[in-house]
Scaffold this active site. Sequence first.
Site, short mmCIF file in Angstrom:
data_model
loop_
_atom_site.label_atom_id
_atom_site.label_comp_id
_atom_site.label_asym_id
_atom_site.label_seq_id
_atom_site.Cartn_x
_atom_site.Cartn_y
_atom_site.Cartn_z
CB THR A 165 48.13 -29.55 75.68
OG1 THR A 165 48.68 -30.52 74.78
CG2 THR A 165 46.62 -29.53 75.52
CB THR A 217 51.43 -23.23 76.34
OG1 THR A 217 52.32 -23.62 77.38
CG2 THR A 217 51.86 -21.88 75.80
CG ASP A 270 53.71 -14.62 76.64
OD1 ASP A 270 52.73 -15.29 77.01
OD2 ASP A 270 54.80 -14.60 77.25
#
Length: 249
Positions: free
Chosen positions: A49, A51, A110
Amino acid sequence: MGQPVASRGRSATPNLGKAMLNKYARAFFTRVLTPFAAFLIRRGVSPDTVTLLGTAGVVAGALVFYPMGEFFWGTVVITLFVFSDLVDGNMARQLGRTSRWGAFLDSTLDRVADGAIFGGFALWYAGHGDDNVLCAVSIFCLASGQVVSYTKARGESIGLPVAVNGLVERAERLVIALVLAGLAGLHKFGVPGIQYLLPIALWIVAVGSLVTLIQRVVTVRRESAEVEAAAAQEQQQEKPETQGSEAAK
């Protein structure tokens, strides 16, 4: 962002200065953020979460502030959410979890965050920034960053070590882009001439990413040739043994 997993061995030796900076910076922020991570755990918040929220914050900061030319405040917002990278890892360690899923989610998001940052720059130059060249450079930074990451992941997926880091990796791309973008944003506070730092940052990232891409492609080609040559040599050595055993029969 994401939970830690056992790292795979790599023959490339990291730069000592980078390794030391990373070591001591992470140690400091780990001490600072550990109580906050423990608080989130007690509240039932999962590392995944954190992240997801961290990535959402970076994307919002980049795509809301940067297209409006608010580079200082956009960088402040992005930097705050970037710390989720340390928080979710800290939470995972406290929970004693290591997860391939966490590593996958981390790497995937990312790429999303990187795309949003350089996409925000591209939107600014395509709009009020009114500079098609820098818009193109921003798009190149976005695309080359994705491809640089892909070359390493793809090389490792076919069994090669890809033993090279390259001139400009993800950390360097983000530090250069965010720091100089934040400083360029001070132009709105009356600091003269500083707005040119952002174009400088984009050109540095673009050239550095191109060099890094070439380094990784050359490395994968060399390692692939070495593996294939070793396999061919092994086959040649096995042939006489096979022929000898057949003759004995």
